[in-house]
Design a protein around this motif. Structure first.
Motif, PDB file in Angstrom:
ATOM      1  N   MET A 162      -5.053   4.390   1.316  1.00  0.00           N
ATOM      2  CA  MET A 162      -4.228   5.240   0.482  1.00  0.00           C
ATOM      3  C   MET A 162      -5.376   6.695   0.297  1.00  0.00           C
ATOM      4  O   MET A 162      -4.470   7.672  -0.087  1.00  0.00           O
ATOM      5  N   ASP A 163      -6.454   6.490   0.324  1.00  0.00           N
ATOM      6  CA  ASP A 163      -7.062   7.435   0.027  1.00  0.00           C
ATOM      7  C   ASP A 163      -7.158   8.366   1.323  1.00  0.00           C
ATOM      8  O   ASP A 163      -7.247   9.740   1.111  1.00  0.00           O
ATOM      9  N   ILE A 164      -7.282   7.777   2.504  1.00  0.00           N
ATOM     10  CA  ILE A 164      -7.549   8.709   3.569  1.00  0.00           C
ATOM     11  C   ILE A 164      -6.317   9.107   4.307  1.00  0.00           C
ATOM     12  O   ILE A 164      -6.015  10.247   4.699  1.00  0.00           O
ATOM     13  N   ALA A 165      -5.153   8.464   3.675  1.00  0.00           N
ATOM     14  CA  ALA A 165      -3.925   8.764   4.273  1.00  0.00           C
ATOM     15  C   ALA A 165      -2.758   8.186   3.515  1.00  0.00           C
ATOM     16  O   ALA A 165      -2.041   7.349   3.339  1.00  0.00           O
ATOM     17  N   PRO A 166      -2.393   9.171   2.159  1.00  0.00           N
ATOM     18  CA  PRO A 166      -1.597   8.725   1.330  1.00  0.00           C
ATOM     19  C   PRO A 166       0.038   8.825   1.719  1.00  0.00           C
ATOM     20  O   PRO A 166       0.756   8.090   1.466  1.00  0.00           O
ATOM     21  N   VAL A 192       0.749  -1.133   0.015  1.00  0.00           N
ATOM     22  CA  VAL A 192       0.182   0.194  -0.058  1.00  0.00           C
ATOM     23  C   VAL A 192       0.547   1.236  -0.100  1.00  0.00           C
ATOM     24  O   VAL A 192       0.510   2.195  -0.655  1.00  0.00           O
ATOM     25  N   LEU A 193       2.072   1.411   0.683  1.00  0.00           N
ATOM     26  CA  LEU A 193       2.934   2.439   0.765  1.00  0.00           C
ATOM     27  C   LEU A 193       3.697   2.435  -0.573  1.00  0.00           C
ATOM     28  O   LEU A 193       3.686   3.749  -1.123  1.00  0.00           O
ATOM     29  N   LEU A 194       3.904   1.446  -1.168  1.00  0.00           N
ATOM     30  CA  LEU A 194       4.541   1.386  -2.452  1.00  0.00           C
ATOM     31  C   LEU A 194       3.718   2.153  -3.582  1.00  0.00           C
ATOM     32  O   LEU A 194       3.901   2.838  -4.405  1.00  0.00           O
ATOM     33  N   LEU A 195       2.338   1.606  -3.394  1.00  0.00           N
ATOM     34  CA  LEU A 195       1.310   2.133  -4.450  1.00  0.00           C
ATOM     35  C   LEU A 195       1.263   3.522  -4.077  1.00  0.00           C
ATOM     36  O   LEU A 195       0.979   4.485  -4.937  1.00  0.00           O
TER      37      LEU A 195
END
Length: 519
Positions: free
Chosen positions: A408-412, A173-176
């Protein structure tokens, strides 16, 4: 010399590097899930089964292949002498089997949050790569662990495997968040996390082939563990934590990503994780509940569906591998269809990100719950049961356009930590469901399994309703305080200590020591 090679690669490699990341990510998730679910198949061949004479009319299905089995053992003439020791059947109860199937998730839950924090500090590449390498090695050592320690050895090695896979989701998720613009997130989420379905397809099918005709169950673990080690070599050579540290990304792609990726962590060092605000965020807790609901249904399917096909519907092991794979073929295909529609609607502004996440959370929760219940009432009709399970998993494909990428939406910026928090708590379902199913189905009767499936239905529908009311797809203020500021109702002091100290020195150098409240 190294710079020259990089220039050559920059010119020769025309594939956008975010797609290279996506493809290797797909293989990573695929192999991680083959290692996770292969025990669901092998355990059906490792344990003793109730004799066919115990068949209860109306409650269990007849076994068409029973004629070739005598007293729960396979005739010795069909087993090569060097495999006789491996053919020992373990007298593990259904509850014990459920406990062993859940062992993976004890380690998996424990390393989620540390994995997310490590990914944000050291980068997703190494956190993810080393984790999966550890899982691969432990998978290859599983037969040795069982030989040495029986059920205890199997439990320990499965916990170790889970610990290796815990960082995978938060790291990805972090990589994305670092590599993928918002308008492409559903597509890449489906590409990478849909790899789980490749694993759920490939794992049971290949396991069935290895186990057919009295094949040695140890080969299943050797095969999938070896594939994981091979994947690690490609991952280390070709993938990097951010576009800006990639040695042979094109200048055009780097400029495009720096312009369109919303995570400020791509351009500067992040402040410490704002746990004070994260733990008080309703949007995050609602996402946790939605993930718990989905995982409750999903883990029940990937862990216990092979047992249902084998012990209730009485498919032989080769058929069980094929039947267990088919629902995930449908889920994988539909995940791309849902992702394309979701991205298109967001890009065309036909609906907001929040609306899209809620639509596909409902698609991936309530509709599968309905089809699972219908399958439980299909009795011994194999075609109808398999068809309904396929339909249920097809609609679960909407998960990769909703709950899976919502962090990713709420905390990119803090997607790794938030995803670890969400997926780590949700994965507790993986601990509970196999053991609960084992307790609810001691005799493997249709009625007992129906109760288990009604439990799945209730959890999926209830958690979906909560998400529909309070879920969000908007970046939260605590993810970027400098840009979004503090909400008016925030009464818990500043999130960043160095900001507080700076303002004390500049604004109130001598007298003012009051806490700072930002608008």
């Amino acid at each position: 010399m190294l710079t020259g090679w990089r220039r050559i690669l920059n010119r020769v490699i025309f594939i956008p590097q975010r797609y290279v990341l996506g493809i290797l990510g797909l293989f990573a998730l695929a192999n991680s899930f083959t290692m996770r679910v292969c025990l669901s198949m092998t355990i059906t061949q490792m344990v003793l089964h109730p004799e066919a004479s115990e068949h209860i009319v109306g409650e269990t299905c007849p076994d068409p292949d029973w004629a070739g089995v005598v007293n729960n053992t396979i005739e010795e003439t069909t087993i090569p002498s060097f495999q006789l020791e491996r053919r020992v059947k373990y007298d593990w109860s259904e509850a014990t089997q459920g406990f062993l199937l859940s062992a993976f998730y004890y380690g998996y839950v424990a390393t989620h949050l540390p994995g997310g924090i490590l990914a944000e500090k050291f980068g997703g590449k190494w956190t993810l790569g080393i984790g999966l390498l550890c899982t691969s090695i432990a998978t290859a050592l599983t037969p040795l662990a069982v030989d040495l320690g029986g059920a205890v050895g199997l439990f320990i090695i499965r916990v170790i495997e889970g610990m290796g896979e815990g960082p995978v989701t938060p790291a990805f998720v972090l990589l994305l968040a670092r590599w993928v613009p918002p308008s492409e997130r559903s597509r890449f989420g489906a590409m990478i996390f849909g790899g789980a379905q490749i694993g759920n397809i490939f794992g049971p099918y290949m396991s069935g082939l290895f186990l057919a005709d009295n094949g040695d169950w140890a080969n299943v673990f050797y095969f999938f563990g070896g594939l994981g080690i091979i994947w690690f070599l490609f991952w280390v050579l070709l993938c990097y934590s951010t576009p800006n540290c990639h040695p042979f990304i094109s200048d055009e792609e780097k400029m495009y990503l720096n312009k369109n990726v919303t995570a400020s962590g791509l351009h500067k060092k992040l402040d410490p994780v704002p746990f004070k605000a994260i733990l008080r965020s309703p949007q995050l807790w609602v996402l946790v509940l939605a993930a718990v609901g989905h995982d409750w249904g999903y883990f029940t399917m990937i862990t216990d569906l092979p047992k249902y096909f084998s012990d209730v519907l009485k498919f032989n092991i080769k058929e069980t591998g094929l039947m267990s794979a088919l629902p995930y073929v449908a889920m994988y295909v539909c995940s791309f269809i849902f992702a394309y529609i979701c991205d298109l609607c967001i890009k065309k502004r036909w609906h907001s990100i929040t609306t899209g996440r809620k639509i596909y959370t409902t698609v991936s929760s309530s509709l599968p719950a309905l089809f699972i219940i219908l399958a439980s009432y299909s009795g011994c009709d194999r075609v109808q049961a398999v068809g309904l399970f396929i339909a249920s998993m097809a609609f679960m494909g909407g998960f990769y356009s909703s709950v899976k990428i919502n962090a990713m939406d709420i905390a990119p910026n803090y997607a790794g930590t938030c995803s670890a928090f969400v997926n780590g708590l949700a994965a507790i379902s993986g601990i509970i469901t196999p053991y609960l199913v084992g307790l609810l189905t001691p005799d493997q009767t249709i009625g007992q399994w129906r109760v288990a499936f009604w439990t799945v239905f209730a959890v999926l529908v209830a958690t979906n309703l909560v998400y529909l009311i309070w879920g969000s797809g908007e970046q939260q203020w605590w993810d970027d305080v400098d840009k979004l500021g503090y909400p008016s109702n925030w009464k818990h002091g500043p999130l960043k200590k160095r900001t507080q100290d700076l303002e004390k020195k500049v604004v109130h150098p001598k007298h003012d020591h009051s806490p700072i409240h930002h608008d």
